[in-house]
Design a protein around this motif. Structure first.
Motif, PDB file in Angstrom:
ATOM      1  N   UNK A   1      -8.873   8.609  -0.548  1.00  0.00           N
ATOM      2  CA  UNK A   1      -7.666   8.474   0.275  1.00  0.00           C
ATOM      3  C   UNK A   1      -7.981   8.868   1.713  1.00  0.00           C
TER       4      UNK A   1
ATOM      5  N   UNK B   1       0.856  -1.179   0.000  1.00  0.00           N
ATOM      6  CA  UNK B   1       0.000   0.000   0.000  1.00  0.00           C
ATOM      7  C   UNK B   1       0.896   1.235   0.000  1.00  0.00           C
ATOM      8  N   UNK B   2       0.790   2.044  -1.049  1.00  0.00           N
ATOM      9  CA  UNK B   2       1.632   3.235  -1.158  1.00  0.00           C
ATOM     10  C   UNK B   2       1.204   4.288  -0.145  1.00  0.00           C
TER      11      UNK B   2
ATOM     12  N   UNK C   1       1.430   8.269   0.438  1.00  0.00           N
ATOM     13  CA  UNK C   1       1.651   9.417  -0.440  1.00  0.00           C
ATOM     14  C   UNK C   1       1.664  10.722   0.349  1.00  0.00           C
ATOM     15  N   UNK C   2       2.227  11.734  -0.271  1.00  0.00           N
ATOM     16  CA  UNK C   2       2.325  13.039   0.385  1.00  0.00           C
ATOM     17  C   UNK C   2       0.965  13.725   0.475  1.00  0.00           C
TER      18      UNK C   2
ATOM     19  N   UNK D   1      -3.573  11.234  -4.217  1.00  0.00           N
ATOM     20  CA  UNK D   1      -3.040  11.160  -5.586  1.00  0.00           C
ATOM     21  C   UNK D   1      -1.673  11.830  -5.710  1.00  0.00           C
ATOM     22  N   UNK D   2      -1.022  12.043  -4.586  1.00  0.00           N
ATOM     23  CA  UNK D   2       0.249  12.762  -4.601  1.00  0.00           C
ATOM     24  C   UNK D   2       1.452  11.860  -4.790  1.00  0.00           C
ATOM     25  N   UNK D   3       2.596  12.401  -4.454  1.00  0.00           N
ATOM     26  CA  UNK D   3       3.860  11.714  -4.689  1.00  0.00           C
ATOM     27  C   UNK D   3       4.071  10.579  -3.689  1.00  0.00           C
ATOM     28  N   UNK D   4       4.702   9.531  -4.179  1.00  0.00           N
ATOM     29  CA  UNK D   4       5.032   8.385  -3.324  1.00  0.00           C
ATOM     30  C   UNK D   4       6.043   8.807  -2.269  1.00  0.00           C
ATOM     31  N   UNK D   5       5.877   8.306  -1.046  1.00  0.00           N
ATOM     32  CA  UNK D   5       6.893   8.560  -0.021  1.00  0.00           C
ATOM     33  C   UNK D   5       7.223   7.322   0.794  1.00  0.00           C
ATOM     34  N   UNK D   6       6.525   6.226   0.580  1.00  0.00           N
ATOM     35  CA  UNK D   6       6.837   4.999   1.297  1.00  0.00           C
ATOM     36  C   UNK D   6       5.827   3.916   0.962  1.00  0.00           C
ATOM     37  N   UNK D   7       6.122   2.705   1.390  1.00  0.00           N
ATOM     38  CA  UNK D   7       5.245   1.578   1.099  1.00  0.00           C
ATOM     39  C   UNK D   7       4.986   0.771   2.368  1.00  0.00           C
TER      40      UNK D   7
ATOM     41  N   UNK E   1       5.844   7.736   9.283  1.00  0.00           N
ATOM     42  CA  UNK E   1       5.528   9.131   8.963  1.00  0.00           C
ATOM     43  C   UNK E   1       4.027   9.265   8.731  1.00  0.00           C
TER      44      UNK E   1
ATOM     45  N   UNK F   1      -4.523   4.908   0.054  1.00  0.00           N
ATOM     46  CA  UNK F   1      -5.813   4.619  -0.551  1.00  0.00           C
ATOM     47  C   UNK F   1      -6.662   3.875   0.478  1.00  0.00           C
TER      48      UNK F   1
ATOM     49  N   UNK G   1       8.011   3.032   7.596  1.00  0.00           N
ATOM     50  CA  UNK G   1       7.749   4.344   7.024  1.00  0.00           C
ATOM     51  C   UNK G   1       7.818   5.376   8.144  1.00  0.00           C
TER      52      UNK G   1
END
Lengths: 100, 101
Positions: A79, A49-50, A52-53, A56-62, A90, A95, A88
């Motif tokens: 989201x 599971x991504x 995100x910032x 629909x934003x930028x990836x920052x960890x999984x 943070x 999603x 992670x």
């Protein structure tokens, strides 16, 4: 012509079919992931599971299956915001709908 | 329950358990690794730093980064590896040659 014996055989088939259907639904139900509940530290059911910032934003960890996410809210565009544990550690957006 | 219905129920279970779409919503800019070699980590743990070495990128490997959109933590930049098409963290100073390919 319906005899008592053939009727009981048919009844037995129906019972077996119903039991099989119930068993299959019971087996497949753990795969039904749910939305997160605000205030609850949920467990991730998806393989990954991504985080995100922003929605629909930028990836920052999984996050991976079995890792946890403290749901804080709010929700936006499918989201949900919260704190991602695992490796992670943070705050971020994931999603919604992938929690056990 | 017929075999077809059972198969459909099983397939539904598999679909529901599959991971969510892993595509990059924020498309990264094309760049390359400009270090001789650069470690590429699975995640960045805010408590302990980069975590889970995935692979070591060689000089010239095609990568992607979106300055300003993707986070950079303590010099470790969220980076997309165009080899296996996955995300990870590598040193920001190793990212260069933006839009060169």
């Amino acid at each position: 012509m319906v005899t008592p014996s053939s009727r009981s055989t048919r009844l037995a088939r129906v019972v077996v079919a119903t039991a099989t259907a119930v068993a299959l639904l019971a087996v497949s139900s753990p795969a039904l992931a749910a939305n997160g509940t605000i205030g609850v530290r949920e467990t991730v059911c998806a393989e990954s599971l991504f985080v995100r910032t922003e929605p629909l934003g930028a990836w920052m960890g999984t996050l991976y299956a079995g890792q946890t996410f403290q749901v804080k809210g709010p929700r936006s565009g499918g989201y949900i915001y919260g704190f991602a544990y695992g490796h992670v550690n943070r705050n971020g957006w994931v999603q919604d709908g992938w929690f056990c | 329950m017929s075999a077809k219905v059972a198969a459909a129920v099983t397939a539904l279970g598999i679909v529901l358990a599959a991971p969510p779409a892993a595509q990059a919503y924020v498309v990264p800019r094309h760049a390359v690794n400009i270090c001789q070699s650069a470690s590429f980590y699975d995640n960045y743990d805010s408590a302990s730093g980069p975590y889970g070495l995935k692979r070591v990128l060689e000089y010239g490997n095609k990568i992607g980064h979106t300055p300003g959109a993707h986070p950079v933590y303590n010099g470790w930049a969220a980076t997309f590896d165009f080899g296996p098409n996955d995300w990870g963290y590598m040193r920001l100073e190793c990212i260069g040659g933006y839009d060169s390919w």
